[in-house]
Design a protein around this motif. Sequence first.
Motif, PDB file in Angstrom:
ATOM      1  N   LEU A   1     -29.784   6.122  11.518  1.00 22.32           N
ATOM      2  CA  LEU A   1     -29.082   6.578  10.317  1.00 22.32           C
ATOM      3  C   LEU A   1     -27.718   5.907  10.255  1.00 22.32           C
ATOM      4  CD1 LEU A   1     -28.805   8.503   7.859  1.00 22.32           C
ATOM      5  CD2 LEU A   1     -27.920  10.235   9.446  1.00 22.32           C
ATOM      6  N   SER A   2     -27.531   5.033   9.274  1.00 22.14           N
ATOM      7  CA  SER A   2     -26.243   4.356   9.095  1.00 22.14           C
ATOM      8  C   SER A   2     -25.402   5.150   8.103  1.00 22.14           C
ATOM      9  CB  SER A   2     -26.468   2.932   8.573  1.00 22.14           C
ATOM     10  OG  SER A   2     -25.235   2.253   8.447  1.00 22.14           O
ATOM     11  N   VAL A   3     -24.167   5.440   8.481  1.00 21.97           N
ATOM     12  CA  VAL A   3     -23.293   6.295   7.682  1.00 21.97           C
ATOM     13  C   VAL A   3     -21.986   5.567   7.388  1.00 21.97           C
ATOM     14  CG1 VAL A   3     -22.062   8.491   7.604  1.00 21.97           C
ATOM     15  CG2 VAL A   3     -24.293   8.352   8.741  1.00 21.97           C
TER      16      VAL A   3
ATOM     17  N   LYS B   1     -29.436  15.267   7.448  1.00 19.76           N
ATOM     18  CA  LYS B   1     -30.334  14.113   7.469  1.00 19.76           C
ATOM     19  C   LYS B   1     -30.840  13.785   8.878  1.00 19.76           C
ATOM     20  CE  LYS B   1     -28.251  11.871   3.424  1.00 19.76           C
ATOM     21  NZ  LYS B   1     -27.611  10.616   2.920  1.00 19.76           N
TER      22      LYS B   1
ATOM     23  N   ASN C   1     -32.864  14.206  12.460  1.00 18.01           N
ATOM     24  CA  ASN C   1     -34.243  14.587  12.731  1.00 18.01           C
ATOM     25  C   ASN C   1     -34.312  16.003  13.312  1.00 18.01           C
ATOM     26  OD1 ASN C   1     -36.962  14.666  13.210  1.00 18.01           O
ATOM     27  ND2 ASN C   1     -36.950  13.174  14.876  1.00 18.01           N
TER      28      ASN C   1
ATOM     29  N   THR D   1     -31.786  11.388  16.477  1.00 20.42           N
ATOM     30  CA  THR D   1     -31.331  10.342  15.563  1.00 20.42           C
ATOM     31  C   THR D   1     -30.157   9.572  16.170  1.00 20.42           C
ATOM     32  OG1 THR D   1     -31.983  11.673  13.651  1.00 20.42           O
ATOM     33  CG2 THR D   1     -30.402   9.893  13.248  1.00 20.42           C
TER      34      THR D   1
ATOM     35  N   MET E   1     -27.047   7.945  14.992  1.00 20.49           N
ATOM     36  CA  MET E   1     -26.174   7.884  13.822  1.00 20.49           C
ATOM     37  C   MET E   1     -25.141   6.776  14.041  1.00 20.49           C
ATOM     38  SD  MET E   1     -23.471  10.665  12.229  1.00 20.49           S
ATOM     39  CE  MET E   1     -24.608  12.019  12.209  1.00 20.49           C
TER      40      MET E   1
END
Length: 327
Positions: A56-58, A75, A77, A94, A96
């Motif tokens: 997950l790229s934020v 968002k 898992n 996840t 992040m």
Amino acid sequence: MEIIGHENTKKQLGVAIEAANQQNMAAPHMLFSGAAGCGKTTLANYLARTMGCPFLSVVPNDLKDYKSVLKILDKLNHESYDAWGNRSGKISPTVMFLDEVHNLPLKGQELLGLVMERFRIEAAKPNTYLWVPYFTLVGATTVPGNLSKPFRDRFKLNFLFSPYNDKEMHEIIKYHARRIGIRITMAGIYETVVRSRGTPRIAVGFLERIRDYMLSIESRVATGHLVREVFHDLQIDSEGFNELEIKLMKSLHEAGQPVSLDNLSIIIQEDPKSIRGFAEPYLIRKGMILVSGKGRVLTDKGRTYLNNSGKADKLVKMEIDFNYERK
């Protein structure tokens, strides 16, 4: 994807991943700091792929308040947990990823820092908490000192990313040349290596320009001569210095004394931020200039470079002509 270099980092990541798998936990939070374009994003993706976990790229600026942090946490898992957040099976935490994590607002650092440590966040009702699934936060930054100390301390693993050596860059350029579909000779690779500053991102950009040039002249192979032609058009010399950096060194040579950033900006007609952010770092790293309390100054190495490359000769001629006109 093949990961070239960073052998010690990959070894430490392997240990962290194995320990996390055995404990059915997330790998420790990690801070990747160092030069831009040296593989921080690539290693974060490598971590997620190796663990077999979601990535997950934020955008750090998006985490500015409680509501935005909660939205991102939703968002993660949430599989293999019961209703109270207890692990009910094999979890897949996840990864992040926050690139340019130093841009994370202080409120975001405060909120996310507590979640990183406790894996829970305070609910709207006082003294009640919402559980958060295990995750690994990977922050990438070129300026780790801009992070608050409490937030920086949440990262249990810290890795420094330095420019690659020539041997590693040789392999990286060969790999990416194959990836984008161009044939390049050993001489062509060498000409690209010496100008890439040990930075894969720069090398890939050069390879794309080489490919475009090959297409324009319908050439099938990037020879040393062809690659030199490309860099000549890009105004990048054999040492990898660009037009701005050469102009900066020439100006300091002509001044013969320390020059402040503001004055240097006026002399070479370039924004101070561009000088400090794009021209100076590589020149300092190569030992061509120094930044002192009195200003920027050309080193003996920088002066030798200008003399040996013939660039100082042009400078002297300009000075003579200018003095002649004054008379």
